[in-house]
Design a protein around this motif. Structure first.
Motif, short mmCIF file in Angstrom:
data_model
loop_
_atom_site.label_atom_id
_atom_site.label_comp_id
_atom_site.label_asym_id
_atom_site.label_seq_id
_atom_site.Cartn_x
_atom_site.Cartn_y
_atom_site.Cartn_z
N ARG A 104 0.85 -1.18 0.00
CA ARG A 104 0.00 0.00 0.00
C ARG A 104 0.89 1.24 0.00
O ARG A 104 2.09 1.15 0.30
N LEU A 106 1.20 5.52 1.03
CA LEU A 106 0.75 6.75 1.67
C LEU A 106 1.52 7.90 1.04
O LEU A 106 2.75 7.95 1.13
N ASP A 130 -3.80 -0.36 -2.82
CA ASP A 130 -4.38 0.50 -1.78
C ASP A 130 -3.51 1.74 -1.65
O ASP A 130 -2.28 1.65 -1.60
N TRP A 131 -4.13 2.92 -1.62
CA TRP A 131 -3.36 4.16 -1.51
C TRP A 131 -4.18 5.24 -0.83
O TRP A 131 -5.40 5.17 -0.76
N ARG A 132 -3.46 6.25 -0.37
CA ARG A 132 -4.09 7.40 0.30
C ARG A 132 -3.20 8.62 0.08
O ARG A 132 -1.97 8.50 0.11
N ARG A 154 -9.86 9.13 -2.27
CA ARG A 154 -8.89 8.72 -1.25
C ARG A 154 -7.95 9.87 -0.92
O ARG A 154 -6.81 9.66 -0.53
N GLU A 156 -7.23 13.57 1.00
CA GLU A 156 -7.57 14.51 2.07
C GLU A 156 -6.91 15.84 1.76
O GLU A 156 -5.67 15.93 1.72
N THR A 179 3.77 -0.61 3.96
CA THR A 179 3.38 0.68 3.39
C THR A 179 4.60 1.46 2.93
O THR A 179 5.58 1.57 3.68
#
Length: 309
Positions: A104, A106, A130-132, A154, A156, A179
């Motif tokens: 994943r 970040l 999966d990522w943010r 995803r 902010e 991550t």
């Protein structure tokens, strides 16, 4: 290569997007997320900018440039002098901020640091990872690419005047094995992220700097010799000189840009000897390998270096 500046348009307060293409329509060099190009903007004015377009589109290259009133003149030249229709000498692409395989991701971006992150997000999203993204800036109007990012779900968005500084303690408080953390932005953000990631697994954090890491170039400054393998010439580098200065004075052309160890443009292969790395580009593993160095700031731990020049 000379590329045509097809368009220059504002995309946020103090940010313009440059779109470059080959004047004859030829395909452009392949690149990967995290790569940058060097633009020759004038005499002795070479600056590097992260590519923020689509790596799969070989017809154009795009960079976004923030006006920096206290900078060294490159961004002001872009904003005030460059006009659509001009030809610009472009070098690269080069990549010192490449994506690694991870479970994943970040992404943490501050201001114009969003530019190398954009194609990274596109790649990991297309691969189903999966990522943010947590994206901070001074104000919402100063943050580029919001229209593209906000619909992704995803992301902010944290303008400082609305939400304060990024809450890195919460974001990075618990190490998350598997991550990969990617961060680009102003030095204050990078330093804080490095501190919060100190307890994370080695190799987790990947950063790209626009300015030298504090104290990166500090250390003893003894003289040493540099042997140029292609000619056999041996040059003396005095304590108050850089390898780059000595090599250029000897008439050897070396492409350079920042001259402060942040862009990687002057990266040179080391054939023998032990470099004293003082750049803000190489990873710990790359430093340990010692097979390349940034000759604008790095020096030597051995009496002589043999360089592939």
């Amino acid at each position: 290569m000379k590329l045509l500046l097809e368009s220059k348009k504002p995309i946020a307060d103090g940010v313009v997007l440059l779109t470059l293409r080959h004047p004859d329509g030829h395909p452009l060099p392949a690149w990967t997320p995290g790569a940058h190009v060097d633009l020759e903007l004038g005499d002795d004015l070479v600056r590097q900018y992260s590519l923020c377009g689509d790596p799969h589109d070989n017809t154009v290259l795009q960079v976004a440039v923030l006006r920096e009133p206290d900078g060294r003149g490159g961004s002001q030249y872009v904003h005030d002098v460059l006009t659509a229709g001009q030809l610009i000498e472009v070098h690269g692409p080069r990549n010192h901020f490449a994506l690694v395989e991870a479970e994943r991701y970040l992404f943490i971006a501050g201001g114009i640091g969003i530019t190398p992150i954009l194609p990274m997000i596109a790649e990991v999203a297309a691969a189903g990872h999966d990522w943010r993204l947590v994206y901070g800036g001074r104000t919402r109007s100063s943050m580029a690419f919001l229209d593209e990012l906000e619909p992704l779900g995803r992301v902010e968005i944290r303008p400082q005047d609305e939400a304060g500084l990024l809450d890195l303690a919460t974001l990075l408080g618990e190490p998350a094995p598997g991550t990969a953390v990617y961060c680009c932005g102003p030095e204050g953000l990078l330093t804080a992220v490095e501190q919060h990631c100190a307890q994370w697994p080695a190799g987790t954090l990947h950063v790209e700097r626009f300015a030298p890491k504090p104290d990166a170039a500090q250390g003893p400054r003894q003289g040493f010799e540099v042997e140029l393998s292609q000619s056999g010439e041996v040059l003396r580098v005095e304590p108050d000189e850089s390898v780059l200065e000595v090599v250029e004075r000897a008439g050897v052309p070396v492409l350079s840009s920042c001259q402060e160890g942040t862009c990687g443009t002057c990266e040179t292969v080391v054939l023998a000897g032990t470099p004293d790395h003082r750049d803000s580009v190489l990873t710990d593993d790359e430093r340990e390998n010692g097979d390349v160095m940034m000759i604008c700031v790095s020096r030597s731990r051995s009496p002589r270096l043999v360089l592939d020049l």
